[in-house]
Structure formats: structure tokens, C-alpha cells
Design a protein around this motif. Structure first.
Motif, mmCIF file in Angstrom:
data_model
loop_
_atom_site.group_PDB
_atom_site.id
_atom_site.type_symbol
_atom_site.label_atom_id
_atom_site.label_comp_id
_atom_site.label_asym_id
_atom_site.label_seq_id
_atom_site.Cartn_x
_atom_site.Cartn_y
_atom_site.Cartn_z
ATOM 1 N N SER A 33 41.984 21.676 -16.313
ATOM 2 C CA SER A 33 41.323 22.145 -15.090
ATOM 3 C C SER A 33 42.100 23.310 -14.477
ATOM 4 N N HIS A 61 39.959 22.339 -6.415
ATOM 5 C CA HIS A 61 39.054 21.191 -6.348
ATOM 6 C C HIS A 61 37.750 21.458 -7.091
ATOM 7 N N SER A 107 37.354 17.237 -4.610
ATOM 8 C CA SER A 107 36.712 17.253 -5.923
ATOM 9 C C SER A 107 35.841 16.013 -6.122
ATOM 10 N N LEU A 108 36.284 14.855 -5.619
ATOM 11 C CA LEU A 108 35.445 13.649 -5.714
ATOM 12 C C LEU A 108 34.189 13.792 -4.859
ATOM 13 N N SER A 119 36.805 19.149 -10.311
ATOM 14 C CA SER A 119 35.544 18.404 -10.298
ATOM 15 C C SER A 119 34.706 18.725 -11.529
ATOM 16 N N TYR A 120 34.646 20.008 -11.914
ATOM 17 C CA TYR A 120 33.861 20.357 -13.097
ATOM 18 C C TYR A 120 34.511 19.834 -14.370
ATOM 19 N N PRO A 177 31.844 8.634 -7.414
ATOM 20 C CA PRO A 177 32.834 9.510 -8.051
ATOM 21 C C PRO A 177 33.973 8.752 -8.722
ATOM 22 N N LYS A 214 32.698 16.653 -4.260
ATOM 23 C CA LYS A 214 31.868 17.586 -5.015
ATOM 24 C C LYS A 214 31.148 16.866 -6.163
ATOM 25 N N ILE A 215 31.836 15.943 -6.819
ATOM 26 C CA ILE A 215 31.213 15.163 -7.886
ATOM 27 C C ILE A 215 30.074 14.318 -7.325
#
Length: 159
Positions: free
Chosen positions: A108, A117, A46-47, A121-122, A58, A49-50
Motif C-alpha cells: 500500500s 488511508h 481507511s476502514l 483501503s484500496y 470493514p 472508506k472500505i
């Protein structure tokens, strides 16, 4: 002498990649059924993706999201002379951070989709921009505390 350790003796550990305590706190809250490697993988993906979506660090986005979601006040139920009142109390910073992480992960998990993830992330990006369900939860908590401000004088009485 007691064999039980106190909470003051425990020191938060760092995560292996970012060497950050906050990341380790989030990983420990993601953790289900003892699968820590899966929790690390979810957070690191997820980090990543950010980083791809925002072109920002991130960790700064994570820190900003947690800061934006951290509540300052909450209500606690107090029984006073047979009646139960919702009394607003201030939250210590560490407790607020734990609540913020819990709310971020809970909102989330409630998002639509299959990959955790992506959802995490969103939610983190939305919280950093002061949107999303976790921010709504914080505002709702503050509204409850504000509406019950008349009972604030009961905070330290009758414990």
C-alpha cells in the motif's frame, strides 16, 4: 533472576474503537516515529472508506484480506556442506499473519497517491478480492517454495 521479560508474558492489546487485536497489530505495523495517533487515524479512515465503498463490515474485509495474503510456506537459506540451499519451510500462523500485515502495508505504501488511508483501503479491498501486489508477493513466495521442494529434506539437518 533475569529482569528481561519473555515474549510469552506479553499479551496483545485491543484497540479503543473496535476492541480487536488484529486492528491493534495493524496499527502497530503502520506506526512510524512513535506517532500512534496518526497510525490510528490512518487505519480508521481507511476502514471508513472500505465501509463506504463495499457496504460490508470493514473488519470482515480486513480479516479476509489478511487471511488471503497469509503465506503457508517460505524459503530459508541453509548452508549444507559448503553449499547454500533455499529450503522450503512451513510458517506458523502467527508469523504468517505478521508477514501478511507487513506485505499489505508495504504494497500500500508503494501505490501511487498521497493519502495513506486511500492507498491502504484500496490495497485491503484488492487483497480481500485476491488481487493486488500483496497477493502477488504471497504467490511468488509459494512458487519459490514449490520450485525448491527437492531440498525440503534439508529442513532439520545441519542447523
Amino acid at each position: 533472576m533475569s529482569r528481561q521479560s519473555t515474549a510469552e508474558n506479553k499479551i496483545a492489546k485491543f484497540d479503543p474503537i473496535f476492541h480487536n487485536r488484529l486492528v491493534n497489530m495493524v496499527v502497530n505495523r503502520i506506526l512510524k516515529h512513535g506517532k500512534k495517533s496518526l497510525a490510528y487515524r490512518i487505519l480508521y479512515q481507511s476502514l471508513k472508506k472500505i465501509k463506504q465503498k463495499t457496504d460490508k463490515n470493514p473488519l470482515i474485509v480486513l480479516r479476509q484480506a489478511i487471511h488471503n495474503v497469509t503465506p503457508k510456506l517460505m524459503v530459508k537459506s541453509r548452508r549444507i556442506r559448503g553449499s547454500i540451499y533455499q529450503v522450503p519451510v512451513e510458517i506458523k500462523p502467527k508469523k504468517g499473519k505478521v508477514l501478511a500485515i507487513r506485505w499489505l502495508l508495504g504494497s500500500s505504501r508503494k501505490r501511487l497517491g498521497r493519502n495513506m488511508h486511500f492507498k491502504l483501503s484500496y490495497e485491503l479491498m484488492d487483497a480481500a478480492r485476491e488481487k493486488g501486489n500483496a497477493i502477488r508477493k504471497k504467490e511468488e513466495t509459494h512458487r519459490m517454495a514449490e520450485s525448491n521442494k527437492a531440498f525440503a529434506h534439508y529442513h532439520n539437518r545441519y542447523r
